[in-house]
Design an enzyme around this catalytic site. Sequence first.
Site, mmCIF file in Angstrom:
data_model
loop_
_atom_site.group_PDB
_atom_site.id
_atom_site.type_symbol
_atom_site.label_atom_id
_atom_site.label_comp_id
_atom_site.label_asym_id
_atom_site.label_seq_id
_atom_site.Cartn_x
_atom_site.Cartn_y
_atom_site.Cartn_z
ATOM 1 C CG HIS A 1 -1.764 1.182 1.415
ATOM 2 N ND1 HIS A 1 -3.076 1.228 1.002
ATOM 3 C CD2 HIS A 1 -1.495 2.388 1.973
ATOM 4 C CE1 HIS A 1 -3.576 2.423 1.294
ATOM 5 N NE2 HIS A 1 -2.637 3.142 1.891
ATOM 6 C CD GLU A 2 1.649 3.599 3.718
ATOM 7 O OE1 GLU A 2 1.762 4.634 3.029
ATOM 8 O OE2 GLU A 2 0.717 3.437 4.526
ATOM 9 C CG HIS B 1 0.116 5.980 -0.781
ATOM 10 N ND1 HIS B 1 -1.016 6.468 -1.402
ATOM 11 C CD2 HIS B 1 -0.312 5.464 0.404
ATOM 12 C CE1 HIS B 1 -2.062 6.263 -0.645
ATOM 13 N NE2 HIS B 1 -1.674 5.636 0.465
ATOM 14 C CG HIS C 1 -6.117 6.145 0.528
ATOM 15 N ND1 HIS C 1 -6.009 7.219 1.360
ATOM 16 C CD2 HIS C 1 -5.127 5.293 0.893
ATOM 17 C CE1 HIS C 1 -5.003 7.031 2.196
ATOM 18 N NE2 HIS C 1 -4.453 5.870 1.930
ATOM 19 C CB CYS C 2 -8.717 2.002 -4.016
ATOM 20 S SG CYS C 2 -9.885 1.101 -5.044
ATOM 21 C CB CYS D 1 -8.263 -2.272 -3.838
ATOM 22 S SG CYS D 1 -6.877 -1.564 -4.752
ATOM 23 C CB CYS E 1 -9.287 -2.846 -7.631
ATOM 24 S SG CYS E 1 -8.994 -1.090 -7.900
ATOM 25 C CB CYS F 1 -5.449 0.301 -8.018
ATOM 26 S SG CYS F 1 -6.520 1.401 -7.049
#
Length: 180
Positions: A131-132, A135, A141-142, A147, A166, A169
Amino acid sequence: MSILIFWDNDVPEGLQQPVARVISDVLDMSVQVQENPIMLRGYDRLRNQNDASKILGDMQDFYTRKMGCRDSILIVTGKDLYIRGRDFVFGLARPGVNVSIVSSARLQNSWYGRPDRDEDLIDRLVKEGSHELCHCMGLDHCNNPECIMFYPQTLDELDRKRKTLCPKCRENQNIYKFTD
């Protein structure tokens, strides 16, 4: 572009390679793991936590400015993290300079009075680390709760996420990867 994970000495041993391998699979990028050679600063005695923004500032100064590192950097620490205005964060990223951090503290079952399991910690470190790092690639963010880019407020929300992006993304990630 590749990913460099710096593993702090206060995170359980033996998880580095499994975490790196799965992050590499999730993001379809090369990942290397090294022991973190820099002392992480930013401890706040009143909170008994570390300021994630201060740590990322130090990492940015050392790795991207002084060392000229062009890889996306993820620091994995066992220190409990916060940012101004929040009680805690699982992780934080500075997209413009490709540095990010995740903490294993609140990702471990023992934080919540449950028995620790390496499988749970690996799963959570992969999800939060990916996740990070996304970024750092420019992804936001989704709204899709499955996701990787969904913003979890609780450990249960993090656990419900899948270790995938997803379709939307994934498309945005591919645009970023191939326009670098």
